[in-house]
Design a protein around this motif. Sequence first.
Motif, short mmCIF file in Angstrom:
data_model
loop_
_atom_site.label_atom_id
_atom_site.label_comp_id
_atom_site.label_asym_id
_atom_site.label_seq_id
_atom_site.Cartn_x
_atom_site.Cartn_y
_atom_site.Cartn_z
N ALA A 38 1.18 -1.26 -0.03
CA ALA A 38 0.35 0.13 0.15
C ALA A 38 1.09 0.94 -0.21
N ALA A 39 1.85 1.05 0.74
CA ALA A 39 2.69 2.49 0.75
C ALA A 39 3.14 2.85 -0.68
N ARG A 40 3.93 0.78 -1.34
CA ARG A 40 4.22 1.97 -2.69
C ARG A 40 3.10 2.61 -3.82
N GLY A 41 2.14 2.87 -3.08
CA GLY A 41 0.65 2.80 -4.58
C GLY A 41 0.22 2.56 -5.39
N ALA A 42 0.34 1.14 -4.25
CA ALA A 42 -0.68 0.05 -5.27
C ALA A 42 -1.89 0.11 -4.90
N SER A 43 -2.66 -0.22 -5.57
CA SER A 43 -4.52 0.02 -5.74
C SER A 43 -4.37 -1.54 -4.63
N ASN A 44 -5.85 -1.64 -4.11
CA ASN A 44 -6.44 -3.27 -4.11
C ASN A 44 -5.90 -4.07 -4.76
N ALA A 45 -6.40 -3.51 -5.93
CA ALA A 45 -6.67 -5.22 -7.05
C ALA A 45 -4.86 -5.33 -7.35
N GLN A 46 -3.56 -5.06 -7.03
CA GLN A 46 -2.42 -4.90 -7.83
C GLN A 46 -1.84 -5.23 -6.19
N ILE A 47 -2.32 -5.30 -4.89
CA ILE A 47 -1.77 -5.71 -3.44
C ILE A 47 -2.23 -6.86 -3.77
N ALA A 48 -3.68 -7.02 -4.13
CA ALA A 48 -4.22 -8.82 -4.15
C ALA A 48 -3.29 -9.68 -5.60
N LEU B 276 0.01 -10.11 -3.78
CA LEU B 276 0.12 -11.24 -2.61
C LEU B 276 -0.48 -12.75 -2.31
N GLY B 277 -1.25 -12.40 -3.94
CA GLY B 277 -1.68 -13.81 -4.33
C GLY B 277 -3.43 -13.83 -2.79
N LEU B 278 -3.67 -12.92 -2.98
CA LEU B 278 -5.54 -13.00 -1.76
C LEU B 278 -6.48 -12.58 -3.70
N THR B 279 -7.60 -12.55 -2.59
CA THR B 279 -8.78 -11.40 -3.35
C THR B 279 -8.56 -10.24 -3.37
N GLU B 280 -9.40 -9.20 -3.96
CA GLU B 280 -9.28 -7.84 -3.76
C GLU B 280 -10.48 -7.59 -2.64
N THR B 281 -11.20 -7.89 -2.39
CA THR B 281 -12.04 -7.96 -1.04
C THR B 281 -11.57 -8.60 0.16
N SER B 282 -10.54 -9.85 0.26
CA SER B 282 -9.31 -9.69 1.57
C SER B 282 -8.27 -8.73 1.54
N VAL B 283 -8.22 -8.14 0.54
CA VAL B 283 -7.20 -7.02 0.69
C VAL B 283 -7.73 -5.89 1.50
N LYS B 284 -9.18 -5.20 1.03
CA LYS B 284 -9.80 -4.70 1.41
C LYS B 284 -10.59 -4.44 2.95
N ALA B 285 -10.49 -6.33 3.34
CA ALA B 285 -10.41 -5.93 4.79
C ALA B 285 -9.08 -6.21 5.37
N HIS B 286 -7.93 -6.03 4.97
CA HIS B 286 -6.73 -5.79 5.99
C HIS B 286 -6.38 -4.90 6.16
N ILE B 287 -7.13 -3.53 4.44
CA ILE B 287 -6.18 -2.96 4.95
C ILE B 287 -7.22 -1.14 6.06
#
Length: 69
Positions: A21-31, A34-45
């Motif tokens: 997230a600090a690199r400016g990655a979107s939720n989709a890019q983070i997902a 890290l091999g996650l779903t975008e929904t999981s990333v949103k929940a983690h954030i």
Amino acid sequence: MRYALNAAVLSPREHDVPSEAARGASNAQIARALGLTETSVKAHISRILAKLGLDNRVQIALLVRDAEA
């Protein structure tokens, strides 16, 4: 990266998200990275913000920057 500050507060998986997230990655890019779903990333954030008492992703980025300094 593991953060000395609040290390016990975040789950092991939650530690993976702030650096992306600090690199400016979107939720989709983070997902994808890290091999996650975008929904999981949103929940983690959301949980990271709540656990650390932060209001937004910019504050996550600042925390990461300070931890790396």
